[in-house]
Design an enzyme around this catalytic site. Structure first.
Site, PDB file in Angstrom:
ATOM      1  N   VAL A  26       0.827  -1.209   0.000  1.00  0.00           N
ATOM      2  CA  VAL A  26       0.000   0.000   0.000  1.00  0.00           C
ATOM      3  C   VAL A  26       0.860   1.258   0.000  1.00  0.00           C
ATOM      4  O   VAL A  26       0.373   2.353  -0.294  1.00  0.00           O
ATOM      5  CB  VAL A  26      -0.939   0.030   1.215  1.00  0.00           C
ATOM      6  CG1 VAL A  26      -1.959  -1.078   1.103  1.00  0.00           C
ATOM      7  CG2 VAL A  26      -0.170  -0.072   2.523  1.00  0.00           C
ATOM      8  N   ALA A  27       2.136   1.117   0.323  1.00  0.00           N
ATOM      9  CA  ALA A  27       3.062   2.262   0.320  1.00  0.00           C
ATOM     10  C   ALA A  27       4.467   1.723   0.151  1.00  0.00           C
ATOM     11  O   ALA A  27       4.821   0.679   0.711  1.00  0.00           O
ATOM     12  CB  ALA A  27       2.941   3.054   1.623  1.00  0.00           C
ATOM     13  N   ALA A  79       8.380   3.328   0.307  1.00  0.00           N
ATOM     14  CA  ALA A  79       9.236   4.473   0.563  1.00  0.00           C
ATOM     15  C   ALA A  79      10.696   4.087   0.365  1.00  0.00           C
ATOM     16  O   ALA A  79      11.011   2.978  -0.077  1.00  0.00           O
ATOM     17  CB  ALA A  79       8.997   5.005   1.980  1.00  0.00           C
ATOM     18  N   ILE A 131      13.034   3.558   2.556  1.00  0.00           N
ATOM     19  CA  ILE A 131      13.586   2.627   3.530  1.00  0.00           C
ATOM     20  C   ILE A 131      12.821   1.304   3.553  1.00  0.00           C
ATOM     21  O   ILE A 131      13.405   0.238   3.721  1.00  0.00           O
ATOM     22  CB  ILE A 131      13.555   3.258   4.942  1.00  0.00           C
ATOM     23  CG1 ILE A 131      14.404   4.533   4.974  1.00  0.00           C
ATOM     24  CG2 ILE A 131      14.044   2.267   5.994  1.00  0.00           C
ATOM     25  CD1 ILE A 131      15.876   4.317   4.769  1.00  0.00           C
ATOM     26  N   ALA A 132      11.508   1.378   3.401  1.00  0.00           N
ATOM     27  CA  ALA A 132      10.685   0.179   3.579  1.00  0.00           C
ATOM     28  C   ALA A 132       9.413   0.298   2.765  1.00  0.00           C
ATOM     29  O   ALA A 132       9.136   1.339   2.154  1.00  0.00           O
ATOM     30  CB  ALA A 132      10.347   0.012   5.067  1.00  0.00           C
ATOM     31  N   GLN A 133       8.637  -0.775   2.753  1.00  0.00           N
ATOM     32  CA  GLN A 133       7.307  -0.725   2.164  1.00  0.00           C
ATOM     33  C   GLN A 133       6.322  -1.412   3.112  1.00  0.00           C
ATOM     34  O   GLN A 133       6.715  -2.167   4.008  1.00  0.00           O
ATOM     35  CB  GLN A 133       7.271  -1.356   0.775  1.00  0.00           C
ATOM     36  CG  GLN A 133       7.484  -2.844   0.696  1.00  0.00           C
ATOM     37  CD  GLN A 133       7.546  -3.312  -0.763  1.00  0.00           C
ATOM     38  OE1 GLN A 133       8.009  -2.588  -1.653  1.00  0.00           O
ATOM     39  NE2 GLN A 133       7.084  -4.533  -1.022  1.00  0.00           N
ATOM     40  N   VAL A 134       5.035  -1.122   2.902  1.00  0.00           N
ATOM     41  CA  VAL A 134       4.007  -1.561   3.845  1.00  0.00           C
ATOM     42  C   VAL A 134       2.976  -2.430   3.128  1.00  0.00           C
ATOM     43  O   VAL A 134       2.525  -2.093   2.020  1.00  0.00           O
ATOM     44  CB  VAL A 134       3.306  -0.346   4.506  1.00  0.00           C
ATOM     45  CG1 VAL A 134       2.193  -0.823   5.444  1.00  0.00           C
ATOM     46  CG2 VAL A 134       4.317   0.504   5.257  1.00  0.00           C
ATOM     47  N   ASP A 156       7.650  14.002  12.207  1.00  0.00           N
ATOM     48  CA  ASP A 156       7.405  13.803  10.773  1.00  0.00           C
ATOM     49  C   ASP A 156       5.900  13.846  10.540  1.00  0.00           C
ATOM     50  O   ASP A 156       5.298  12.916   9.999  1.00  0.00           O
ATOM     51  CB  ASP A 156       7.995  12.461  10.336  1.00  0.00           C
ATOM     52  CG  ASP A 156       8.098  12.340   8.820  1.00  0.00           C
ATOM     53  OD1 ASP A 156       7.999  13.384   8.135  1.00  0.00           O
ATOM     54  OD2 ASP A 156       8.261  11.212   8.318  1.00  0.00           O
TER      55      ASP A 156
END
Length: 514
Positions: free
Chosen positions: A132-133, A135, A137-140, A289
């Site tokens: 769903v996202a 970025a 550094i990581a993904q979700v 953030d």
């Protein structure tokens, strides 16, 4: 030597990317002082430069995005340092998004199974393969646990730890070189910029730390009405995987959707102001953030933050300083603001308090002369921090992070209601906090706390004093002013010990009397 050569090779690649995006201007500015570097920049311009549209900051942001995750994060860190890159460039870097193409889901699953030491379908009854996202550094991915809970699963990118470690080493090398080659830049603390950047990514690279940050914020705000921090599923969390409660809600800046869902946007703004105040002043620990993509409003109207990779801390002394500064500016009591700076030591005592007060007035009047809803405390503090060079003030990276968070919060507040000012909503809370923390009882408590800390340090201080006096008595000083190494038997310290003790006790007595 080898490390230096490796850094040099990476620098060539960075410079080529900057040239392709027509973003060589940072190197051009530095090269004005060094002829060999000027020649290198000229060669890069001739060989690789491509004319690109946009402002310098926009072109630099595009170059960072092209260079990859480390540079996206560096750009975000530099957006906090308008004193270092300039206000316009900092604003352009604020827009730098760390969204990247997702990495293959099979790699994400392999990371989950290795980190959690269990098969995917043992950890989750359902796992959505499409992220769903995604970025830098990581993904979700969304998932459902065997007991039926909806969760969000954050997974680090493969190989990202080694890449960021290597790039941070390069950034630190460059910062140290800049301080060595051009000493005046030390006031801006470029090494501190890299250290702050490294602190950010260390948390983001160990998702257990991000989970701990969420848990700490949740504990601090447990009783705060209308604010909900996600639960962390520690059984399904490790260094490279973070599993939290899934939030279903509306982005805080989607005003139309909020109103259509029956939410009161003015109430959301008032609660946002209160929650931010409580995080900063009550707890000294805040979500740093808070862009709209990280704050949702759930069906119950609660503010629900996500992504706890960047958190800020401010000490109690810094909180008192910020409260004095905010209330002083908002009431146009510039002397109070000046006193706060001198009291905490941000302005050296050699500087003129009267001239500094005059400079504060020059900063405050143009901003405060606007209508109440147009006043930006974040911009006010930005202008304040830009006066550091004139008054020999060292940069305070922690406060710069807070100031940048204020700017983001102000932007969200104006989206919700452009006629209201969140700082004026929070001012009564700040003044109430000041009464409690700056009144006579609070000063007595502070004095006792400082005295106890002094007493705790006393044995160590005495030991160091004895060692120093011993070396002085036996060997004197070297020609360069340093102490010679002690030789022979120990010096009799009996005459000096009482003097040191009396001096320390006198300092404590003065502290108590003040």
């Amino acid at each position: 030597m080898l490390t230096g050569l490796l850094h040099l090779g990476r620098l060539v690649g960075i410079a080529r990317s900057l040239a392709r995006h027509d973003a060589l201007w940072p190197l051009e500015q530095v090269s004005r002082r060094f002829a060999p570097l000027r020649a290198c920049v000229w060669l890069l311009r001739v060989m690789f430069r491509r004319k690109r549209p946009g402002r310098p900051g926009e072109r630099l942001a595009a170059a960072f995005a092209d260079l990859g995750p480390s540079y996206v994060k560096l750009g975000q860190a530099l957006s906090v340092r308008a004193d270092l890159v300039g206000e316009d460039v900092a604003r352009d870097l604020e827009l730098l998004q760390d969204g990247l193409d997702p990495f293959p889901t099979d790699q994400a699953i392999a990371t989950i199974e290795e980190t959690l030491a269990m098969p995917l379908m043992q950890a989750f009854a359902q796992f959505d393969r499409d992220p769903v996202a995604a970025a830098s550094i990581a993904q979700v991915h969304f998932a459902v646990t065997p007991d039926g809970r909806d969760v969000a699963v954050k997974v680090l990118r493969p190989g990202i730890v080694d890449k960021l470690d290597r790039d941070v080493g390069l950034f630190r090398f460059l910062a140290k070189m800049a301080e060595r080659i051009y000493p005046p830049i030390r006031r801006l603390k470029p090494v501190a910029v890299v250290n702050t950047f490294e602190e950010w990514i260390r948390v983001e690279l160990d998702l257990r730390l991000e989970g701990a940050a969420a848990a700490e914020l949740k504990e601090n705000c447990e009783g705060d009405e209308g604010f909900h921090v996600v639960d962390v599923d520690w059984e399904r969390t490790g260094q490279r995987v973070l599993t939290t409660e899934r939030i279903r809600g509306i982005n805080i800046d989607d005003v139309d959707a909020l109103r259509a869902a029956g939410h009161d946007v003015d109430d959301i703004l008032a609660r946002s102001s209160r929650i931010f105040f409580l995080q900063v002043f009550r707890d000294g620990y805040f979500h740093a953030d808070m862009h709209p993509g990280n704050m949702f409003i759930d069906e119950n109207g609660r503010l629900c933050p996500v992504d706890f990779g960047i958190m800020g801390r401010v000490t109690r002394r810094q909180r008192i300083f910020m409260a004095d500064t905010l209330v002083g500016f908002l009431s146009r009591d510039y002397r109070r603001v000046a006193d706060a700076h001198f009291e905490i030591g941000y302005v050296p005592p050699t500087q003129s308090r009267d001239l500094f007060t005059q400079a504060l007035r020059a900063i405050g009047e143009p901003v405060l002369d606007k209508s109440l809803n147009e006043i930006s405390v974040g911009r006010l503090l930005e202008q304040l921090f830009r006066t550091t060079e004139r008054f020999d003030m060292p940069t305070q990276p922690d406060l710069l992070l807070l100031q940048k968070t204020m700017l983001v919060a102000e932007g969200v507040g104006r989206t919700l209601n452009p006629t209201l000012n969140m700082w004026l909503l929070a001012r009564p809370l700040i003044e109430e906090w000041m009464i409690v923390n700056r009144g006579p009882e609070a000063r007595i408590t502070d004095t006792l706390r400082d005295t106890m800390e002094t007493l705790e340090r006393l044995p160590r201080t005495l030991q160091k004093a004895e060692e120093t006096l011993d070396r002085l008595a036996k060997n004197g000083m070297n020609p360069d002013g340093s102490l010679r190494e002690p030789q022979g038997a120990s010096t009799n310290i009996k005459l000096w010990g009482p003097v040191v003790i009396i001096a320390l006790l006198a300092a404590i007595a003065v502290n108590l009397a003040g």
